[in-house]
Design a protein around this motif. Sequence first.
Motif, PDB file in Angstrom:
ATOM      1  N   UNK B 292       0.842  -1.279  -0.033  1.00 29.74           N
ATOM      2  CA  UNK B 292      -0.117   0.083   0.042  1.00 29.74           C
ATOM      3  C   UNK B 292       0.802   1.209  -0.070  1.00 29.74           C
ATOM      4  N   UNK B 293       2.137   1.263   0.306  1.00 28.78           N
ATOM      5  CA  UNK B 293       3.141   2.186   0.456  1.00 28.78           C
ATOM      6  C   UNK B 293       3.975   2.552  -0.885  1.00 28.78           C
ATOM      7  N   UNK B 294       3.502   1.447  -1.806  1.00 26.90           N
ATOM      8  CA  UNK B 294       4.113   1.634  -2.964  1.00 26.90           C
ATOM      9  C   UNK B 294       5.594   1.033  -3.174  1.00 26.90           C
ATOM     10  N   UNK B 295       5.780  -0.009  -1.925  1.00 28.77           N
ATOM     11  CA  UNK B 295       7.290  -0.568  -2.058  1.00 28.77           C
ATOM     12  C   UNK B 295       6.990  -2.089  -2.451  1.00 28.77           C
ATOM     13  N   UNK B 296       8.122  -2.515  -3.055  1.00 32.62           N
ATOM     14  CA  UNK B 296       8.248  -3.890  -3.598  1.00 32.62           C
ATOM     15  C   UNK B 296       9.658  -4.384  -2.868  1.00 32.62           C
ATOM     16  N   UNK B 297       9.320  -5.435  -1.956  1.00 34.34           N
ATOM     17  CA  UNK B 297      10.394  -5.911  -0.962  1.00 34.34           C
ATOM     18  C   UNK B 297      10.448  -7.283  -1.293  1.00 34.34           C
TER      19      UNK B 297
END
Lengths: 476, 476
Positions: B292-297
């Motif tokens: 939801x924060x736009x992060x790809x981990x």
Amino acid sequence: MSRSSIQIHPMILCGGTGTRLWPASRESMPKQFARLVDAERSTFQATLARVSDASVFARPTVIASAEARFIVAEQRDQLGLAADILLEPQGRDSAAAVAVAALHAAAADPQAVVLILAADHVVPDTEAFVDAVRRAAAGAQAGYTMTLGIEPDRPATDYGYIRRGEPIAEAPGAARVARFVEKPDRAGAEALITDGALWNSGYFLFRADLMLAELEAFVPEVLAAARAALEAAVTDLDFVRLDAAAFAQAPKISIDYAVMERTARAGVLPVSFSWSDVGTWDAVWQVLDHDTEGNAVRGRVSLIGTKNSLVHSQGEGLTAVVGLEDVVVVSTPDAVLVASKAHSGQVKDLVNALRASGAPEADAHLRMYRPWGWYQRIDIGERFQVKRIQVVPGGRLSLQKHYHRAEHWVVVRGTAEVTIDDRVVLVHENEAVYLPIGSMHRLANPGKIPLELIEVQVGSYTGEDDIIRVEDIYGR
Amino acid sequence: MSRSSIQIHPMILCGGTGTRLWPASRESMPKQFARLVDAERSTFQATLARVSDASVFARPTVIASAEARFIVAEQRDQLGLAADILLEPQGRDSAAAVAVAALHAAAADPQAVVLILAADHVVPDTEAFVDAVRRAAAGAQAGYTMTLGIEPDRPATDYGYIRRGEPIAEAPGAARVARFVEKPDRAGAEALITDGALWNSGYFLFRADLMLAELEAFVPEVLAAARAALEAAVTDLDFVRLDAAAFAQAPKISIDYAVMERTARAGVLPVSFSWSDVGTWDAVWQVLDHDTEGNAVRGRVSLIGTKNSLVHSQGEGLTAVVGLEDVVVVSTPDAVLVASKAHSGQVKDLVNALRASGAPEADAHLRMYRPWGWYQRIDIGERFQVKRIQVVPGGRLSLQKHYHRAEHWVVVRGTAEVTIDDRVVLVHENEAVYLPIGSMHRLANPGKIPLELIEVQVGSYTGEDDIIRVEDIYGR
């Protein structure tokens, strides 16, 4: 009495885990013992060196946690300086530590002037520091509990401030404290600076007998617990261990709340030397030397288009930064931190989150220091683990056995003396020895150079808690 | 002839080192074989799977560098798919590779329709891709050299563009190419999009005989070199090796310059499926799923106050990011990259700088894949080195010796067959064997499960070039 004749008793407080400087600083090697600012020596060592001039200072005393005792002793010995080491069985905040310090100094000389120092401050100019301490000591001798007040160079919001009152005649330049002010907001900090307020450095100077009287008046339980803990203390190897049961009775309270904000005799000496408590990575960046782009780097680092950043690469690895400004990158063999400098204080929240999730990296370093040397995990798999182990000359691990693993030791440097059940064998460089599961064994370095070996553990479980210790020369 | 009856011959080009995706992509394991986007399979594997429908495609051919041959074969075999592997002794740019592809297909059927694909593209919708290829194939069969033109979704400046001309009657929706346009600036890209231009995807479809005629007309030296290299090719294990001396005669030129920009019969089919060449870390972030924060981990990652970022933590390590936006952090066991997404294209400059400084991490991964398995350095010191070695069932290292080091092998999984001079011994889990300096030795896995061992090298020099190979089943 001339200023130079006062002998000052330094008491170095080594508490704190430096959580905001993770991953370099962790509980297993907190920032005051890590070499973060100066690659050659820790801030604890720099602090000890700063008070080593015997014409000014008496033999220093270090007050440390029991866990840190071997690090403290090793770092002291590396400098070749003398210092007593008092061990707190648990942290009881600074009033209890100051009480112990005052009692310890008073035992030698009731009117001794005591200097309390934190082990994690950076003060590059020792001469200016010593000069300030000597001037403040005159105020202490005259009956004031003195602090050093740093002239602010920016409206910092992470320090407490001190408002000055009337001058103290006995200590030229010094003044009575009008008021201690807690960490302000930015506007508050600006107003304080306009009014001539100073940063509270946390250095204290006092006469032992007077501090004891104040403690007796304000926090008698703290003083009683400290006295009992010191009276029942035992000397263990090189250390004086405070009695745990007695010390546990000390209420947890800071010296600021307990005494400084209540005493009528608080004084402050304004000083303008460069000073930092290096509380955050941003603060570390501030005190380091910078290149023309404003970067402070250490280790194998490569930068492209990067400015005003701190980049530390520990170990063999390479760390590269491209196109960023005002960031902190700290790379260690098991954990990497990337943070904006402006938010580097939030590293504390990060470490708390890591602790809550059970991540071992929150508190333990990969390289774990022990009284006999250190070990570091270099690989781990489903049914095996590999460690590199270094044993100092004369070092001797505990006599131990494991229920779930066998071990292969390959010596890569020096000579090992290996006990296996009732045999003792010498194992030299490029030789190996096998320790069957369940065998009673012990490793020692009988030589003159460090012993290094590679340990390959094989078994169904390789955790640190499968060590049955039968005998240990370090009293663990 | 109905569209569905055309059989398309896929030719997958596997060149390139993906420098801008360092440190995950390096020469020793370039991006098309690494698992960067999908943790389960590489883009090469996804590309091979995309052309595996036998009702549409003939048996695919993979054109790869000689160095990559074992990776290609292993990744093909993991999928259980058939494919021929043609090895280029050295990269001679894409015109030579296309010439080889056209000759190879023409040998089976002179009018074969060939599809050229890069191994490093991400196309999630296989059905849309195959449908587009079939429609474009109709244009190829009618005599056009077709490309797929991607409908732009942003004014990208890192792709070439194609301006459309007159419609092609034989391939509904397709058009003649009016002009190929090199990578534009931002304003140029916006103008091109307004005019209906398409991204040049680099997919080509053509009839083998017609491509050979064009190559003959425009770059006869390229075609002659490719023909000679194929005629003198030798079959080696599972591979067809082009003749090195002959192939070296091919001028280095791209198929775009050699043919596409000169032919009168270039066509383009507009397509709108999701497509990326994942050329930069920014592009990788674009194609990944975001939280939801736009992060790809991926891996062990902890984030505080971080947005729109890609954070990959490879291996056992932990990677934490605090208070940053639009950054890329890629942490591998021996190298860490931190970059602003906007500048991630500059990673190429970084790698060039690392190469110039002689940093081994520029091109070599810590884990090095070999036909028999892999090895990885886990520790290194002044006179020793430790490696973890995995040997696949049936794998067999070369018969070798070293002049400067002895080796200790501790088996931690499986069973090793170890040759030492004239002895052959089986070494099981939790057993060790010693290889004296100068001894002739060989390691093999005779078992049914992977063999893993820890190798401790001790000696005055532990470099990879102190291996005297006497015999090798892999023809190295």
